[in-house]
Design an enzyme around this catalytic site. Structure first.
Site, PDB file in Angstrom:
ATOM      1  N   LYS A   1       0.678  -1.371   0.246  1.00  0.00           N
ATOM      2  CA  LYS A   1       0.117   0.118  -0.044  1.00  0.00           C
ATOM      3  C   LYS A   1       0.759   1.393  -0.067  1.00  0.00           C
ATOM      4  CE  LYS A   1      -1.977  -1.096   3.878  1.00  0.00           C
ATOM      5  NZ  LYS A   1      -1.402  -2.480   4.265  1.00  0.00           N
TER       6      LYS A   1
ATOM      7  N   ARG B   1      -9.725   0.677   8.732  1.00  0.00           N
ATOM      8  CA  ARG B   1      -9.362  -0.721   8.884  1.00  0.00           C
ATOM      9  C   ARG B   1     -10.355  -1.294   9.650  1.00  0.00           C
ATOM     10  NH1 ARG B   1      -3.414   0.016   8.844  1.00  0.00           N
ATOM     11  NH2 ARG B   1      -2.571  -2.153   9.279  1.00  0.00           N
TER      12      ARG B   1
ATOM     13  N   ARG C   1      11.983  -6.545   5.274  1.00  0.00           N
ATOM     14  CA  ARG C   1      12.384  -4.967   5.528  1.00  0.00           C
ATOM     15  C   ARG C   1      12.648  -4.988   6.984  1.00  0.00           C
ATOM     16  NH1 ARG C   1       7.184  -1.313   5.018  1.00  0.00           N
ATOM     17  NH2 ARG C   1       6.509  -2.698   6.636  1.00  0.00           N
TER      18      ARG C   1
ATOM     19  N   ARG D   1      11.436  -0.884  12.341  1.00  0.00           N
ATOM     20  CA  ARG D   1      10.183  -1.028  12.740  1.00  0.00           C
ATOM     21  C   ARG D   1       9.861  -2.304  13.704  1.00  0.00           C
ATOM     22  NH1 ARG D   1       5.410  -0.055   8.407  1.00  0.00           N
ATOM     23  NH2 ARG D   1       4.007  -1.268   9.737  1.00  0.00           N
TER      24      ARG D   1
ATOM     25  N   ARG E   1      -0.495  -9.441  13.104  1.00  0.00           N
ATOM     26  CA  ARG E   1      -0.815  -8.285  12.306  1.00  0.00           C
ATOM     27  C   ARG E   1      -1.817  -8.930  11.297  1.00  0.00           C
ATOM     28  NH1 ARG E   1       4.607  -5.474  10.590  1.00  0.00           N
ATOM     29  NH2 ARG E   1       3.374  -4.180   9.447  1.00  0.00           N
TER      30      ARG E   1
HETATM   31  P1  AP5 Z   1       4.770  -1.565   1.965  1.00  0.00           P
HETATM   32  O1  AP5 Z   1       4.621  -0.788   0.642  1.00  0.00           O
HETATM   33  O2  AP5 Z   1       5.326  -0.725   2.978  1.00  0.00           O
HETATM   34  O3  AP5 Z   1       3.223  -2.408   2.312  1.00  0.00           O
HETATM   35  P2  AP5 Z   1       2.277  -1.983   3.034  1.00  0.00           P
HETATM   36  O4  AP5 Z   1       0.878  -2.335   2.661  1.00  0.00           O
HETATM   37  O5  AP5 Z   1       2.133  -0.324   3.353  1.00  0.00           O
HETATM   38  O6  AP5 Z   1       2.596  -2.747   4.565  1.00  0.00           O
HETATM   39  P3  AP5 Z   1       2.594  -1.904   5.828  1.00  0.00           P
HETATM   40  O7  AP5 Z   1       3.815  -2.443   6.558  1.00  0.00           O
HETATM   41  O8  AP5 Z   1       2.493  -0.430   6.052  1.00  0.00           O
HETATM   42  O9  AP5 Z   1       1.788  -2.831   6.689  1.00  0.00           O
HETATM   43  P4  AP5 Z   1       0.629  -2.399   7.666  1.00  0.00           P
HETATM   44  O10 AP5 Z   1      -0.575  -2.183   6.979  1.00  0.00           O
HETATM   45  O11 AP5 Z   1       0.470  -3.418   8.677  1.00  0.00           O
HETATM   46  O12 AP5 Z   1       1.222  -1.165   8.712  1.00  0.00           O
HETATM   47  P5  AP5 Z   1       0.485   0.277   8.792  1.00  0.00           P
HETATM   48  O13 AP5 Z   1       1.639   1.184   9.061  1.00  0.00           O
HETATM   49  O14 AP5 Z   1      -0.635   0.564   8.202  1.00  0.00           O
HETATM   50  O15 AP5 Z   1       5.685  -2.754   1.459  1.00  0.00           O
HETATM   51  C1  AP5 Z   1       6.217  -3.890   2.459  1.00  0.00           C
HETATM   52  C2  AP5 Z   1       7.549  -4.294   1.977  1.00  0.00           C
HETATM   53  O16 AP5 Z   1       7.291  -4.861   0.870  1.00  0.00           O
HETATM   54  C3  AP5 Z   1       8.365  -3.141   1.795  1.00  0.00           C
HETATM   55  O17 AP5 Z   1       9.906  -3.472   2.195  1.00  0.00           O
HETATM   56  C4  AP5 Z   1       8.517  -2.810   0.230  1.00  0.00           C
HETATM   57  O18 AP5 Z   1       9.718  -2.560  -0.152  1.00  0.00           O
HETATM   58  C5  AP5 Z   1       8.194  -4.349  -0.108  1.00  0.00           C
HETATM   59  N1  AP5 Z   1       7.489  -4.243  -1.389  1.00  0.00           N
HETATM   60  C6  AP5 Z   1       6.418  -3.627  -1.931  1.00  0.00           C
HETATM   61  N2  AP5 Z   1       5.880  -3.913  -2.927  1.00  0.00           N
HETATM   62  C7  AP5 Z   1       6.728  -5.047  -3.397  1.00  0.00           C
HETATM   63  C8  AP5 Z   1       6.691  -5.997  -4.552  1.00  0.00           C
HETATM   64  N3  AP5 Z   1       5.745  -5.718  -5.460  1.00  0.00           N
HETATM   65  N4  AP5 Z   1       7.519  -6.967  -4.629  1.00  0.00           N
HETATM   66  C9  AP5 Z   1       8.472  -7.205  -3.529  1.00  0.00           C
HETATM   67  N5  AP5 Z   1       8.449  -6.534  -2.427  1.00  0.00           N
HETATM   68  C10 AP5 Z   1       7.573  -5.275  -2.439  1.00  0.00           C
HETATM   69  O19 AP5 Z   1      -0.060  -0.178  10.459  1.00  0.00           O
HETATM   70  C11 AP5 Z   1       1.119  -0.250  11.540  1.00  0.00           C
HETATM   71  C12 AP5 Z   1       0.403  -0.346  12.660  1.00  0.00           C
HETATM   72  O20 AP5 Z   1      -0.276   0.882  13.285  1.00  0.00           O
HETATM   73  C13 AP5 Z   1      -0.993  -1.584  12.593  1.00  0.00           C
HETATM   74  O21 AP5 Z   1      -0.703  -2.663  13.126  1.00  0.00           O
HETATM   75  C14 AP5 Z   1      -1.900  -0.881  14.010  1.00  0.00           C
HETATM   76  O22 AP5 Z   1      -1.328  -1.082  15.230  1.00  0.00           O
HETATM   77  C15 AP5 Z   1      -1.585   0.771  13.638  1.00  0.00           C
HETATM   78  N6  AP5 Z   1      -2.471   1.251  12.797  1.00  0.00           N
HETATM   79  C16 AP5 Z   1      -2.416   1.887  11.392  1.00  0.00           C
HETATM   80  N7  AP5 Z   1      -3.560   2.484  10.926  1.00  0.00           N
HETATM   81  C17 AP5 Z   1      -4.365   1.928  11.777  1.00  0.00           C
HETATM   82  C18 AP5 Z   1      -5.801   2.180  11.587  1.00  0.00           C
HETATM   83  N8  AP5 Z   1      -6.373   2.828  10.696  1.00  0.00           N
HETATM   84  N9  AP5 Z   1      -6.494   1.761  12.782  1.00  0.00           N
HETATM   85  C19 AP5 Z   1      -6.074   1.119  13.956  1.00  0.00           C
HETATM   86  N10 AP5 Z   1      -4.711   0.998  13.859  1.00  0.00           N
HETATM   87  C20 AP5 Z   1      -3.960   1.198  12.943  1.00  0.00           C
HETATM   88 MG    MG Z   2       2.229   0.887   4.902  1.00  0.00          MG
END
Ligand code: AP5
Ligand code: MG
Length: 192
Positions: free
Chosen positions: A14, A89, A128, A134, A146
């Site tokens: 994402k 979410r 990563r 992280r 997660r």
């Molecule tokens: P990346 O692009 O970072 O993926 P992502 O979908 O953004 O995944 P996140 O790590 O952000 O996961 P998340 O949704 O759990 O975290 P968030 O910060 O929202 O890519 C991931 C890796 O893959 C990178 O290294 C990238 O380079 C690689 N990659 C990408 N595309 C690729 C490809 N095509 N091929 C190979 N490699 C690739 O949330 C974190 C925490 O915050 C949650 O657990 C929760 O506690 C809290 N939180 C956040 N939002 C909320 C909400 N709305 N409600 C409640 N809690 C929340």
């Molecule tokens: Mg993300």
């Protein structure tokens, strides 16, 4: 205004795709994960509370993230549109977002869901985690938690947008460019 929800499990890509979308379409990127990590870095009380939950891989309370999104929408009144990443979410968050956008007369155009296998998610996040700093990436158990939170609480949000006929799903496996191309094809439809 073009408002899109980029959806998918942890590690689906994402954030990676959002970065490319904001460059191409001039939209504002709103990632609740990034906003929460910024609160942690600044050492705010909200950040300290959120960190305890994020480090365990569980969601922070709805009110917290809804409040952050509401503030950002108000702060970007002239935006061409928003990409919501990692939000909504829960179904409660999706309902709150609809209310906030109703006031702006700029509803969500569509949700784009990235489909990635569990094995690939774990592989990407552990990779990563080696240097991201992280804590939620470093431990396979937290990564699985997660994904479980996603399946239990977040996956139903897809149904919310399906019922509004706004749901699109694309293959999130492949190169970053291939996936971006699939997203562009969907956005073309919304820009017509
Ligand atoms: P990346 O692009 O970072 O993926 P992502 O979908 O953004 O995944 P996140 O790590 O952000 O996961 P998340 O949704 O759990 O975290 P968030 O910060 O929202 O890519 C991931 C890796 O893959 C990178 O290294 C990238 O380079 C690689 N990659 C990408 N595309 C690729 C490809 N095509 N091929 C190979 N490699 C690739 O949330 C974190 C925490 O915050 C949650 O657990 C929760 O506690 C809290 N939180 C956040 N939002 C909320 C909400 N709305 N409600 C409640 N809690 C929340
Ligand atoms: Mg993300």
């Amino acid at each position: 205004m073009l408002n899109l929800v980029l959806f998918g499990p942890p590690g689906a890509g994402k954030g990676t795709q959002s970065q490319k979308l904001i460059e191409k379409y001039g939209l504002i990127h709103l990632s609740t994960g990034d906003l929460l990590r910024s609160e942690i870095t600044q050492g705010t009380p909200l950040g300290l509370e959120a960190k305890k939950l994020m480090d365990q891989g569980v969601l922070v309370p709805d009110e917290v993230v809804i409040g952050m999104i509401s503030t950002k929408l108000d702060a970007n009144k002239d935006a061409k549109g928003f990409i919501f990443d990692g939000f909504p979410r829960t179904v409660a968050q999706a309902e709150a977002l609809d209310s906030l956008l109703e006031a702006k007369k700029a509803p969500i155009a569509g949700m784009i869901a990235l489909e990635v296998t569990d094995a690939e998610l774990e592989h990407r996040l552990l990779l990563r985690g080696k240097d991201s700093g992280r804590p939620d990436d470093a431990n396979p158990e937290v990564i699985r938690k997660r994904v479980k939170e996603y399946n239990d609480k977040t996956a139903p949000v897809a149904g919310y947008y399906k019922s509004q006929h706004k749901f699109n799903s694309i293959n999130g496996m492949g190169t970053i460019e291939e996936i971006f191309h699939s997203i562009e094809e969907i956005i073309k439809g919304y820009l017509q």
